[in-house]
Design a protein around this motif. Structure first.
Motif, PDB file in Angstrom:
ATOM      1  N   LEU A 262       4.506   3.575   2.895  1.00  0.00           N
ATOM      2  CA  LEU A 262       3.914   2.860   4.020  1.00  0.00           C
ATOM      3  C   LEU A 262       2.414   3.090   4.159  1.00  0.00           C
ATOM      4  O   LEU A 262       1.744   2.355   4.863  1.00  0.00           O
ATOM      5  N   SER A 263       1.894   4.118   3.497  1.00  0.00           N
ATOM      6  CA  SER A 263       0.463   4.435   3.673  1.00  0.00           C
ATOM      7  C   SER A 263      -0.426   3.924   2.543  1.00  0.00           C
ATOM      8  O   SER A 263      -1.577   3.559   2.791  1.00  0.00           O
ATOM      9  N   VAL A 264       0.090   3.914   1.336  1.00  0.00           N
ATOM     10  CA  VAL A 264      -0.802   3.836   0.173  1.00  0.00           C
ATOM     11  C   VAL A 264      -1.546   2.501   0.085  1.00  0.00           C
ATOM     12  O   VAL A 264      -2.727   2.449  -0.254  1.00  0.00           O
ATOM     13  N   ARG A 265      -0.906   1.427   0.461  1.00  0.00           N
ATOM     14  CA  ARG A 265      -1.553   0.118   0.404  1.00  0.00           C
ATOM     15  C   ARG A 265      -2.729   0.030   1.393  1.00  0.00           C
ATOM     16  O   ARG A 265      -3.840  -0.372   1.045  1.00  0.00           O
ATOM     17  N   HIS A 266      -2.458   0.429   2.612  1.00  0.00           N
ATOM     18  CA  HIS A 266      -3.471   0.344   3.667  1.00  0.00           C
ATOM     19  C   HIS A 266      -4.674   1.236   3.346  1.00  0.00           C
ATOM     20  O   HIS A 266      -5.818   0.845   3.531  1.00  0.00           O
ATOM     21  N   ILE A 267      -4.383   2.440   2.839  1.00  0.00           N
ATOM     22  CA  ILE A 267      -5.456   3.404   2.588  1.00  0.00           C
ATOM     23  C   ILE A 267      -6.295   3.026   1.364  1.00  0.00           C
ATOM     24  O   ILE A 267      -7.510   3.145   1.383  1.00  0.00           O
ATOM     25  N   THR A 268      -5.640   2.561   0.296  1.00  0.00           N
ATOM     26  CA  THR A 268      -6.396   2.285  -0.937  1.00  0.00           C
ATOM     27  C   THR A 268      -6.810   0.820  -1.053  1.00  0.00           C
ATOM     28  O   THR A 268      -7.678   0.497  -1.866  1.00  0.00           O
ATOM     29  N   GLY A 269      -6.164  -0.049  -0.306  1.00  0.00           N
ATOM     30  CA  GLY A 269      -6.440  -1.480  -0.452  1.00  0.00           C
ATOM     31  C   GLY A 269      -5.841  -2.062  -1.716  1.00  0.00           C
ATOM     32  O   GLY A 269      -6.124  -3.201  -2.085  1.00  0.00           O
ATOM     33  N   ARG A 270      -5.009  -1.283  -2.408  1.00  0.00           N
ATOM     34  CA  ARG A 270      -4.397  -1.775  -3.653  1.00  0.00           C
ATOM     35  C   ARG A 270      -2.902  -1.980  -3.445  1.00  0.00           C
ATOM     36  O   ARG A 270      -2.241  -1.176  -2.782  1.00  0.00           O
ATOM     37  N   PRO A 271      -2.340  -3.028  -4.024  1.00  0.00           N
ATOM     38  CA  PRO A 271      -0.924  -3.327  -3.793  1.00  0.00           C
ATOM     39  C   PRO A 271       0.036  -2.402  -4.539  1.00  0.00           C
ATOM     40  O   PRO A 271      -0.289  -1.919  -5.626  1.00  0.00           O
ATOM     41  N   ILE A 272       1.197  -2.188  -3.941  1.00  0.00           N
ATOM     42  CA  ILE A 272       2.280  -1.519  -4.661  1.00  0.00           C
ATOM     43  C   ILE A 272       2.916  -2.593  -5.535  1.00  0.00           C
ATOM     44  O   ILE A 272       3.350  -3.625  -5.023  1.00  0.00           O
TER      45      ILE A 272
END
Ligand code: GDP
Length: 298
Positions: A262-272
């Motif tokens: 739930l965090s990684v997309r928002h924080i990095t701006g890169r898609p899962i």
């Protein structure tokens, strides 16, 4: 997968079921509960704040609906916002106009990169592609051999001219693998790179040098979802050190909380882009934000 968060959200929603309409106080209480649920799931604080603010704003602005009762309306809003925070649309792999398409994998040791390389290769092979797996992790003893085993199981060729004893030149291996792919008509090259147990400048530099040598069409950052918010810290370090186009979450099968996802997309701006859900080669698929949101709210 994400059982803790699912259970928490289900109980938040069930407390709304008896309500005829939602007052501002109900909305405040509900969003407070959602905030706690997300924090317990180890979601990064900026993500929690953005998520809760969005849910609150939409819940306050929601029209009285004939079709949905207040509880269902909140579920719908949370579902929509979960999809958004997970990236919205499925981001597909970008293929090069002229083959081979070069995919480079980066991440910490133990993240599941080598396993993932095999899974991705198998998945692409099943779609009619002819991938070549490249062993550019020459640091870890057995990494080359492990990739060879994985390649064999996936039914995919492996390019591994150097022994995995830390002495070979991974940049040269990566570079020559592209010529090899052209020569043998492989349409996709998947390069497995070395990781360390922790973030390490030398490893970052090696990954960046490989990237510069082969100009990948996609750099995928592979991360163990079970490490929760540490995944976010690691992602930020790789973003600065190497840069990447998409994220692959591994070990989702063992992740009861969901904080990394739930965090990684928002924080990095890169898609899962992909998700790995087990040790077997077939435990793998493209990542679909909408399906993941429904699983959480199931
Ligand atoms: P690497 O060091 O990044 O190349 O990591 P490996 O591919 O060697 O994987 C490390 C360990 O994690 C191995 O024991 C794998 O079997 C295991 N593993 C990889 N992906 C998954 C997954 O999605 N789920 C589970 N449960 N285990 C995984």
């Amino acid at each position: 997968m994400f059982e803790t968060l699912s259970d928490r959200l289900t109980s938040v929603f069930s407390s709304l079921r008896s309500k005829g309409r939602l007052s501002d106080a109900d909305i405040d209480a509900t969003t407070r509960e959602i905030r706690i649920a997300l924090l317990e799931a180890d979601v990064a604080l900026p993500v929690v704040k953005a998520f809760v603010a969005q849910v609150k704003e939409r819940a306050r602005g929601a029209e009285v609906s004939q079709a949905l009762n207040p509880a269902q309306q909140v579920v719908k809003i949370v579902n929509d916002e979960l999809i958004a925070i997970l990236g919205g649309e499925t981001r597909r792999l970008r293929f090069a106009k002229t083959p081979p398409t070069v995919v480079m994998l980066a991440g910490l040791q133990g993240a599941g990169k080598t396993t993932l390389a095999g899974k991705l290769a198998r998945w692409l092979r099943e779609q009619g592609h002819t991938p070549l797996l490249v062993a550019a992790d020459l640091q870890r003893p057995n990494a080359v051999q492990q990739l060879q085993v994985v390649g064999e199981r996936a039914g995919v060729a492996v390019y591994a001219p150097e022994p995995g004893n830390g002495t070979g030149d991974p940049i040269a291996v990566a570079r020559t693998s592209i010529d090899e792919a052209k020569r043998l008509l492989h349409d996709i090259v998947i390069i497995d790179t070395a990781g360390r147990l922790g973030i390490d400048q030398e490893m970052m530099k090696q990954a960046a040098d490989i990237r510069d040598a082969v100009s990948p069409d996609e750099v995928l950052f592979v991360v163990d979802a079970m490490i929760g918010q540490d995944a976010v810290t690691t992602a930020q370090a790789f973003m600065e050190g190497v840069g990447f186009d998409g994220v692959v979450l591994t070990k989702l099968d063992g992740d009861a909380r969901g904080g990394a996802a739930l965090s990684v997309r928002h924080i990095t701006g890169r898609p899962i882009m992909f998700a790995s859900t087990g040790e077997k080669l077939e435990d793998f698929d493209a990542f679909h934000p909408d399906r993941m949101a429904s699983r959480i709210l199931d």
